[in-house]
Motif scaffolding. Structure first.
Motif, PDB file in Angstrom:
ATOM      1  N   SER A 171       0.954  -1.393   0.453  1.00  0.00           N
ATOM      2  CA  SER A 171       0.384   0.115  -0.003  1.00  0.00           C
ATOM      3  C   SER A 171       0.773   1.307   0.015  1.00  0.00           C
ATOM      4  N   ASP A 172       1.573   1.127   0.062  1.00  0.00           N
ATOM      5  CA  ASP A 172       2.944   2.410   0.456  1.00  0.00           C
ATOM      6  C   ASP A 172       3.505   3.023  -0.336  1.00  0.00           C
ATOM      7  N   ASN A 201       3.063  -2.410   9.957  1.00  0.00           N
ATOM      8  CA  ASN A 201       2.643  -1.796   9.001  1.00  0.00           C
ATOM      9  C   ASN A 201       2.941  -2.929   8.168  1.00  0.00           C
ATOM     10  N   ASP A 202       2.677  -3.662   8.891  1.00  0.00           N
ATOM     11  CA  ASP A 202       2.055  -4.737   7.660  1.00  0.00           C
ATOM     12  C   ASP A 202       0.730  -4.465   7.194  1.00  0.00           C
ATOM     13  N   ASP A 203       0.589  -4.965   5.816  1.00  0.00           N
ATOM     14  CA  ASP A 203      -1.004  -4.436   5.253  1.00  0.00           C
ATOM     15  C   ASP A 203      -1.473  -5.971   5.699  1.00  0.00           C
ATOM     16  N   TYR A 204      -2.944  -5.862   5.671  1.00  0.00           N
ATOM     17  CA  TYR A 204      -4.330  -6.650   5.917  1.00  0.00           C
ATOM     18  C   TYR A 204      -4.269  -7.046   4.398  1.00  0.00           C
ATOM     19  N   ILE A 205      -4.024  -8.520   4.034  1.00  0.00           N
ATOM     20  CA  ILE A 205      -4.912  -8.513   2.836  1.00  0.00           C
ATOM     21  C   ILE A 205      -6.369  -9.886   2.924  1.00  0.00           C
ATOM     22  N   TYR A 206      -7.547  -9.298   2.308  1.00  0.00           N
ATOM     23  CA  TYR A 206      -8.538 -10.455   2.358  1.00  0.00           C
ATOM     24  C   TYR A 206      -8.796 -10.795   1.466  1.00  0.00           C
ATOM     25  N   VAL A 235      -8.481  -7.481  -1.410  1.00  0.00           N
ATOM     26  CA  VAL A 235      -8.719  -6.573  -0.277  1.00  0.00           C
ATOM     27  C   VAL A 235      -7.604  -5.878   0.137  1.00  0.00           C
ATOM     28  N   ASN A 236      -6.649  -5.393   0.267  1.00  0.00           N
ATOM     29  CA  ASN A 236      -5.375  -4.681   1.005  1.00  0.00           C
ATOM     30  C   ASN A 236      -6.625  -3.386   1.893  1.00  0.00           C
ATOM     31  N   ARG A 237      -6.229  -3.967   3.309  1.00  0.00           N
ATOM     32  CA  ARG A 237      -7.316  -2.317   3.948  1.00  0.00           C
ATOM     33  C   ARG A 237      -5.963  -1.765   4.429  1.00  0.00           C
ATOM     34  N   GLU A 238      -4.364  -2.021   4.156  1.00  0.00           N
ATOM     35  CA  GLU A 238      -3.488  -1.801   4.529  1.00  0.00           C
ATOM     36  C   GLU A 238      -2.762  -2.031   5.603  1.00  0.00           C
ATOM     37  N   GLU A 239      -2.519  -1.264   6.937  1.00  0.00           N
ATOM     38  CA  GLU A 239      -1.543  -1.514   8.255  1.00  0.00           C
ATOM     39  C   GLU A 239      -1.955  -0.433   9.394  1.00  0.00           C
ATOM     40  N   ASP A 240      -2.155  -1.203  10.319  1.00  0.00           N
ATOM     41  CA  ASP A 240      -3.066  -1.123  11.753  1.00  0.00           C
ATOM     42  C   ASP A 240      -2.010   0.235  11.950  1.00  0.00           C
ATOM     43  N   MET A 241      -0.915   0.375  11.594  1.00  0.00           N
ATOM     44  CA  MET A 241       0.218   1.477  12.355  1.00  0.00           C
ATOM     45  C   MET A 241       0.207   1.116  14.001  1.00  0.00           C
ATOM     46  N   LEU A 255      -7.052  -0.433  15.882  1.00  0.00           N
ATOM     47  CA  LEU A 255      -6.727  -0.614  14.205  1.00  0.00           C
ATOM     48  C   LEU A 255      -7.210  -1.885  14.053  1.00  0.00           C
ATOM     49  N   ARG A 256      -5.591  -2.366  15.733  1.00  0.00           N
ATOM     50  CA  ARG A 256      -5.329  -3.758  14.993  1.00  0.00           C
ATOM     51  C   ARG A 256      -6.374  -4.688  15.257  1.00  0.00           C
ATOM     52  N   LYS A 257      -7.021  -4.885  16.301  1.00  0.00           N
ATOM     53  CA  LYS A 257      -8.401  -5.841  16.895  1.00  0.00           C
ATOM     54  C   LYS A 257      -9.074  -5.183  15.646  1.00  0.00           C
ATOM     55  N   ALA A 258      -9.092  -4.449  14.659  1.00  0.00           N
ATOM     56  CA  ALA A 258     -10.546  -3.968  13.977  1.00  0.00           C
ATOM     57  C   ALA A 258     -10.609  -4.985  12.901  1.00  0.00           C
ATOM     58  N   LYS A 259      -9.335  -4.270  12.509  1.00  0.00           N
ATOM     59  CA  LYS A 259      -8.552  -5.426  11.356  1.00  0.00           C
ATOM     60  C   LYS A 259      -8.700  -6.984  11.437  1.00  0.00           C
ATOM     61  N   GLU A 260      -7.866  -7.547  12.313  1.00  0.00           N
ATOM     62  CA  GLU A 260      -7.985  -8.968  13.004  1.00  0.00           C
ATOM     63  C   GLU A 260      -9.192  -9.827  12.762  1.00  0.00           C
ATOM     64  N   SER A 261     -10.060  -8.863  13.267  1.00  0.00           N
ATOM     65  CA  SER A 261     -11.349  -9.330  13.346  1.00  0.00           C
ATOM     66  C   SER A 261     -12.028  -9.671  11.788  1.00  0.00           C
ATOM     67  N   TYR A 262     -11.715  -9.145  11.201  1.00  0.00           N
ATOM     68  CA  TYR A 262     -12.177  -9.802   9.498  1.00  0.00           C
ATOM     69  C   TYR A 262     -11.994 -10.688   8.778  1.00  0.00           C
ATOM     70  N   ASN A 263     -10.529 -10.619   9.620  1.00  0.00           N
ATOM     71  CA  ASN A 263     -10.389 -12.584   9.208  1.00  0.00           C
ATOM     72  C   ASN A 263      -9.374 -12.716   8.339  1.00  0.00           C
ATOM     73  N   PRO A 264      -7.967 -11.763   8.078  1.00  0.00           N
ATOM     74  CA  PRO A 264      -7.234 -11.944   6.838  1.00  0.00           C
ATOM     75  C   PRO A 264      -6.924 -12.866   6.501  1.00  0.00           C
ATOM     76  N   ILE A 265      -6.683 -13.194   4.997  1.00  0.00           N
ATOM     77  CA  ILE A 265      -6.425 -14.691   4.555  1.00  0.00           C
ATOM     78  C   ILE A 265      -4.468 -14.291   4.757  1.00  0.00           C
ATOM     79  N   LYS A 266      -3.941 -13.252   4.047  1.00  0.00           N
ATOM     80  CA  LYS A 266      -3.061 -13.139   4.570  1.00  0.00           C
ATOM     81  C   LYS A 266      -2.058 -11.735   5.110  1.00  0.00           C
TER      82      LYS A 266
END
Length: 301
Positions: free
Chosen positions: A26-27, A124-129, A268-274, A279-290
């Motif tokens: 994403s960067d 700064n890892d990108d969350y990929i779904y 879908v790349n939803r960027e990082e949690d910084m 933000l980490r809790k919210a993004k992890e809750s959507y179960n990223p594929i990688k």
């Protein structure tokens, strides 16, 4: 640190380099660079056939991974580093490249063995779904998301409207309205800069090839989001804003965006949690594929 400021007229130049570079993060995307250029004081310069971008991250100068039109240009990496290290020495800071994807670490090591030291940057890892997962919200891991969405659909009369430049004023008004809350100084600074970044992106959304979605409740904008095609198989979400007091609204705007704009992509790349816990809790809750893992890069000299 480098010479040229980033402007909207640089998109053609940057895209020529970005389409040949293998990062997929994403960067390294022109819209992100353009939106956040003021916050990170971004500058760029072509050195030894490599496009380098410099910035400042939490008061520390950094470089982004070099962009190139031909992968053979990476052989000039050691030569360009001689020039760039001098810039860091002048400001008395250690040389650092940020946001190097894990998949490229081996390439850097093969070009310049023993020259680099790599440090993991989890924040700064990108969350990929999978786009299908975000559209359908099926399965046990996404059950709570589906419940919130169903509650919203059952209890709220809403309208979906595609995002256009004409809705910029409504988006900025919602962004300002959502700034109220108990935020740290750092979070508040990011929110203020985010508001400016949103305005910049929406003013130039046609040139940036941005697509987006809005949800209106009782005639008032309560959620919007926008993104763009990052690669052939991946949509990148730049911004998502919603009134958190309306249960299920975040799930609704996320799903509606994917239904309308992600049917022809796999991911879908939803960027990082910084590094922010919420933000980490919210993004992890959507179960990223990688996760797209990233590293900071330092010199061993």
């Amino acid at each position: 640190m480098l010479t040229h400021s980033v402007s909207i007229t640089d998109k053609v130049l940057f895209d020529a380099y970005l389409k040949s570079s293998p990062y997929g993060s994403s960067d390294l995307n022109f819209t992100n660079l353009f939106m956040w250029r003021h916050l990170y004081k971004l500058k760029y310069e072509v050195i030894e056939d490599l496009l380098w971008i410099s910035g400042v991250y939490y008061d520390k100068p950094f470089l982004l991974p070099p962009l190139f039109k031909d992968s053979g240009a990476l052989t000039t990496l050691p030569a360009s580093l001689e020039v760039l290290k001098g810039h860091f020495d002048k400001v008395n800071h250690p040389f650092m490249i940020k946001f190097l994807p894990a998949e490229v670490v081996g390439l850097f090591e093969s070009i310049a063995p023993q020259l680099f030291r790599f440090q993991r940057d989890r924040d700064n890892d990108d969350y990929i779904y999978l786009s299908k997962d975000l559209m359908e919200l099926k399965g046990r891991k996404l059950h709570s998301k589906k419940n919130h969405l169903n509650f919203f659909r059952k209890h709220m009369e809403f309208d979906y409207v595609s995002l256009t430049k004409e809705l910029m004023g409504d988006c900025l008004a919602l962004t300002q309205r959502l700034k109220g809350g108990n935020y740290s100084d750092l979070e508040l600074d990011l929110l203020q800069n985010e508001e400016f970044a949103i305005k910049e992106a929406l003013q130039h959304m046609d040139q940036l090839q941005i697509v987006g979605s809005t949800i209106w409740v009782d005639g008032q904008l309560e959620a919007f989001t926008f993104g763009e095609r990052l690669t052939e198989d991946t949509m990148l979400v730049h911004i998502e804003k919603a009134n958190a007091e309306i249960r299920g609204l975040y799930q609704a705007i996320n799903q509606q965006f994917c239904i309308h704009h992600c049917e022809d992509v796999i991911y879908v790349n939803r960027e990082e949690d910084m590094g922010f816990d919420y933000l980490r809790k919210a993004k992890e809750s959507y179960n990223p594929i990688k996760m797209l893992e990233k590293y900071d890069v330092f010199l061993n000299i």
